[in-house]
Design an enzyme around this catalytic site. Sequence first.
Site, short mmCIF file in Angstrom:
data_model
loop_
_atom_site.label_atom_id
_atom_site.label_comp_id
_atom_site.label_asym_id
_atom_site.label_seq_id
_atom_site.Cartn_x
_atom_site.Cartn_y
_atom_site.Cartn_z
N ASP A 30 -5.31 0.64 8.87
CA ASP A 30 -5.12 0.56 7.40
C ASP A 30 -5.75 -0.70 6.79
O ASP A 30 -5.76 -0.83 5.56
CB ASP A 30 -3.62 0.46 7.07
CG ASP A 30 -2.93 1.80 7.12
OD1 ASP A 30 -3.62 2.82 7.24
OD2 ASP A 30 -1.69 1.81 7.02
N LYS A 76 0.86 -1.19 0.00
CA LYS A 76 0.00 0.00 0.00
C LYS A 76 0.89 1.23 0.00
O LYS A 76 1.86 1.30 0.76
CB LYS A 76 -0.86 -0.01 1.27
CG LYS A 76 -1.56 1.26 1.59
CD LYS A 76 -1.35 1.76 3.03
CE LYS A 76 0.04 2.01 3.48
NZ LYS A 76 0.22 2.77 4.73
O1 C5P Z 1 -3.97 0.59 13.73
P1 C5P Z 1 -2.51 0.26 13.67
O2 C5P Z 1 -2.15 -0.92 14.52
O3 C5P Z 1 -1.99 0.15 12.27
O4 C5P Z 1 -1.79 1.51 14.28
C1 C5P Z 1 -0.57 1.44 14.98
C2 C5P Z 1 -0.41 2.68 15.83
O5 C5P Z 1 -0.18 3.82 15.00
C3 C5P Z 1 -1.60 3.06 16.69
O6 C5P Z 1 -1.58 2.38 17.93
C4 C5P Z 1 -1.43 4.55 16.86
O7 C5P Z 1 -0.45 4.81 17.84
C5 C5P Z 1 -0.84 4.97 15.53
N1 C5P Z 1 -1.87 5.42 14.58
C6 C5P Z 1 -2.46 6.66 14.77
N2 C5P Z 1 -3.42 7.08 13.90
C7 C5P Z 1 -3.77 6.32 12.82
C8 C5P Z 1 -3.15 5.07 12.60
C9 C5P Z 1 -2.20 4.65 13.51
O8 C5P Z 1 -2.16 7.37 15.72
N3 C5P Z 1 -4.69 6.77 11.98
#
Ligand code: C5P
Length: 283
Positions: free
Chosen positions: A136, A9
């Site tokens: 994502d 991606k």
């Molecule tokens: O959702 P994911 O596990 O991919 O996200 C990892 C971390 O990245 C989250 O715990 C958060 O700290 C940060 N994040 C964020 N805002 C987003 C995506 C991710 O703050 N839109």
Amino acid sequence: MIEFFAPAKLNLYLHVTGKREDGYHLLDSLFCFASIGDNIKVSRSNEISLEIEGAFSGELQDCSNNSIIKAANLLKEKYGVSSGAKIVLEKNLPIASGIGGGSADAAATLLALNELWELGLATQELEDIALKIGADVPACLYRDALQVAGIGEKITKLGAMPQCYVLLVNPLKAVSTPAVFKNRVGDFSKEMPLDKVPDNINDLIDVLSIRQNDLYEAALSLETEIADVIKMISDTKGCLLSRMSGSGATCFGLYQNIDDVERALEQIISKKPEWWVENGYFL
Ligand code: C5P
């Protein structure tokens, strides 16, 4: 056996537009998917199991926490599936690299198990489970260019990308997404969503050049080699734009001509044989 491709991606631009009370950031981003990626194969079995092969398999030792296992368990529970699945991941994308590898793997697992277990769900019906795995993951269920908002759950399909070629370069330094978001300073950006993808590469470059990746400075402060990656890509002949994807450290270059992207690949491999370098096109 059912096989699904889990494409890399790319965030062609990524604006951080706000922050929710739970700490997640609000985004405005153009997502698209490349011909470079991992592969998921699923076949019938009583238990859910995962085998990992491929160039980056060694770096994914702790399977218990793997987004693939999480995806399989969530789907099984929600739809009361009694069987399991033998899942094989071919891990071709570097880990923690800003191109959604883990998210793409989880999304491809949901798509593959939907077929293996004959659940008959429309892709959109998988979005809720996908969001429980990561911000994502819902977007990674699709192959079109997407305009993405919220933390990743507001998805608008924009159709196919204009024809162009992409170079992906990663210095093989893992960058932690939470650490990058935590490190980000400064004001929030404006939302500048597109309502369609330009149908030629030059117009695409024009719209991207007035947008940026708001996580770049934060990622650079954690991994200074990202600046060398961007410079090396942008110095190659025919490169129209070079930028970091997601929270890094992978950066991409966009090219109009296949000869230019292939020459760029060879040049960077010869200068930096220790980096990960791939070329491809948008799906
Ligand atoms: O959702 P994911 O596990 O991919 O996200 C990892 C971390 O990245 C989250 O715990 C958060 O700290 C940060 N994040 C964020 N805002 C987003 C995506 C991710 O703050 N839109």
